[in-house]
Design an enzyme around this catalytic site. Structure first.
Site, PDB file in Angstrom:
ATOM      1  N   GLY A 160       0.809  -1.207   0.000  1.00 51.98           N
ATOM      2  CA  GLY A 160       0.000   0.000   0.000  1.00 51.98           C
ATOM      3  C   GLY A 160       0.842   1.256   0.000  1.00 51.98           C
ATOM      4  O   GLY A 160       2.072   1.213   0.010  1.00 51.98           O
ATOM      5  N   ASN A 161       0.163   2.394   0.024  1.00 45.68           N
ATOM      6  CA  ASN A 161       0.867   3.679   0.002  1.00 45.68           C
ATOM      7  C   ASN A 161       1.592   3.977   1.302  1.00 45.68           C
ATOM      8  O   ASN A 161       2.607   4.677   1.304  1.00 45.68           O
ATOM      9  CB  ASN A 161      -0.126   4.802  -0.299  1.00 45.68           C
ATOM     10  CG  ASN A 161      -0.624   4.770  -1.731  1.00 45.68           C
ATOM     11  OD1 ASN A 161       0.132   4.994  -2.656  1.00 45.68           O
ATOM     12  ND2 ASN A 161      -1.904   4.479  -1.895  1.00 45.68           N
ATOM     13  N   ASN A 178       1.845   1.373   4.192  1.00 47.06           N
ATOM     14  CA  ASN A 178       2.466   0.161   4.745  1.00 47.06           C
ATOM     15  C   ASN A 178       2.509  -0.949   3.709  1.00 47.06           C
ATOM     16  O   ASN A 178       1.695  -0.983   2.778  1.00 47.06           O
ATOM     17  CB  ASN A 178       1.690  -0.327   5.977  1.00 47.06           C
ATOM     18  CG  ASN A 178       1.779   0.627   7.135  1.00 47.06           C
ATOM     19  OD1 ASN A 178       2.864   1.012   7.557  1.00 47.06           O
ATOM     20  ND2 ASN A 178       0.628   1.034   7.672  1.00 47.06           N
ATOM     21  N   ASP A 184      -6.420  -3.346  -3.999  1.00 41.19           N
ATOM     22  CA  ASP A 184      -6.604  -3.672  -2.587  1.00 41.19           C
ATOM     23  C   ASP A 184      -8.079  -3.628  -2.209  1.00 41.19           C
ATOM     24  O   ASP A 184      -8.545  -4.431  -1.389  1.00 41.19           O
ATOM     25  CB  ASP A 184      -5.784  -2.733  -1.705  1.00 41.19           C
ATOM     26  CG  ASP A 184      -6.053  -1.256  -1.987  1.00 41.19           C
ATOM     27  OD1 ASP A 184      -6.557  -0.918  -3.078  1.00 41.19           O
ATOM     28  OD2 ASP A 184      -5.740  -0.427  -1.105  1.00 41.19           O
ATOM     29  N   THR A 219      -4.167   5.157   3.777  1.00 41.13           N
ATOM     30  CA  THR A 219      -3.754   6.487   3.343  1.00 41.13           C
ATOM     31  C   THR A 219      -4.975   7.299   2.952  1.00 41.13           C
ATOM     32  O   THR A 219      -5.086   8.491   3.262  1.00 41.13           O
ATOM     33  CB  THR A 219      -2.786   6.379   2.163  1.00 41.13           C
ATOM     34  OG1 THR A 219      -1.697   5.529   2.533  1.00 41.13           O
ATOM     35  CG2 THR A 219      -2.243   7.738   1.767  1.00 41.13           C
ATOM     36  N   THR A 234      -5.350  24.113  22.541  1.00 46.32           N
ATOM     37  CA  THR A 234      -5.205  23.867  21.105  1.00 46.32           C
ATOM     38  C   THR A 234      -5.129  22.386  20.763  1.00 46.32           C
ATOM     39  O   THR A 234      -5.854  21.899  19.882  1.00 46.32           O
ATOM     40  CB  THR A 234      -3.953  24.584  20.576  1.00 46.32           C
ATOM     41  OG1 THR A 234      -4.124  25.989  20.760  1.00 46.32           O
ATOM     42  CG2 THR A 234      -3.739  24.285  19.102  1.00 46.32           C
TER      43      THR A 234
END
Length: 258
Positions: free
Chosen positions: A8-9, A11, A110, A133, A185
């Site tokens: 994948g992108n 992992n 995928d 991703t 924040t």
């Protein structure tokens, strides 16, 4: 034994199947500049620790969405395991389910692999949410057919964009905050990211089911799936191994096994 690779992108995951059982699994960060030799040094050492020899690998199958990674992975299988891998999406590799979209060639392999395993395990109709991703919502019909989906920015991609675009905002990690209203924040950012994605999940699942016109079971996968699944009833099941199991099923189909 079968070597299954999900590239994948973010992992890359490896699994070795002995029959239908995944006897070992490993994951690393994806790197497009990684050579076959670098993959082999890492992977063969881990295999040795698991008591698996390179000669034990009889077949290999790969789902790859990163084009530059294809050649090193093909070379890895050929040079170090003496097998020619099957790539999902290449001519001659059957997935066993119809793809009912306008441009089938544009669907990430995928996502199709996930649908194969989801149908086999749970039966359709289904929504398969993959927290990668990108955060994808894929529709599996009653017969297992792929019927389209939704693609949204992944949570880590959104966090990174917020950090890079806003000079005074720090980088945060995705986690459930103590309250919705942040008193500083960082808590405010964590709330916006976490509960914003819960709203995305619940809203899209509801709209998909309304448009589809019948109840649909919702399956989630990916590293962040457990984090979100415990915070919403919109997700029914978490299945972290769905892609690797789908690769096993596609390999079985193409070997003609029952």
């Amino acid at each position: 034994m079968l070597l299954a690779i999900d590239s994948g992108n973010t992992n890359i995951s490896f699994a070795v199947f002995n029959g239908e059982e995944a006897v070992a699994k490993w994951r690393a960060s994806s790197r497009t500049d990684k050579t076959a030799d670098e993959h082999a040094v890492w992977l063969t050492q881990l295999m040795q620790l698991a008591g698996i020899a390179p000669a034990d690998i009889e077949r290999a199958i790969i789902a790859n969405v990163v084009p530059p990674a294809a050649y090193p992975l093909r070379s890895l299988c050929q040079r170090y395991f003496n097998v020619t891998p099957s790539f999902v999406g290449e001519p001659g590799v059957k997935i066993g389910v119809p793809v009912r979209v306008d441009r089938p060639e544009q669907v990430g392999v995928d996502r199709l692999v996930n649908c194969v395993a989801a149908q086999e395990t749970y039966g359709g109709p289904l929504i398969v949410i993959d927290f990668g991703t990108a955060t994808t919502f894929d529709i599996v019909g009653p017969d297992g057919g792929y019927e389209g989906g939704v693609i949204a920015p992944g949570i880590n991609l959104s966090i990174d964009a917020l950090y890079r675009a806003a000079a005074q905002l720090p980088r945060i990690t995705p986690e459930k905050p103590d309250s919705v209203i942040g008193k500083a924040t960082v808590p405010a950012m964590k709330s916006g990211v976490f509960w914003g994605y819960i709203g995305l999940i619940e809203g899209l699942v509801s709209r998909i089911q309304e448009e589809y016109g019948q109840p649909m079971r919702v399956i989630s996968t990916g590293g962040l799936a457990p984090l979100f699944a415990e915070a919403t009833d919109a997700i029914g099941e978490v299945d972290g191994d769905i892609t690797l199991r789908g690769l096993y099923l596609i390999d079985r189909l193409n070997r003609g096994a029952s």
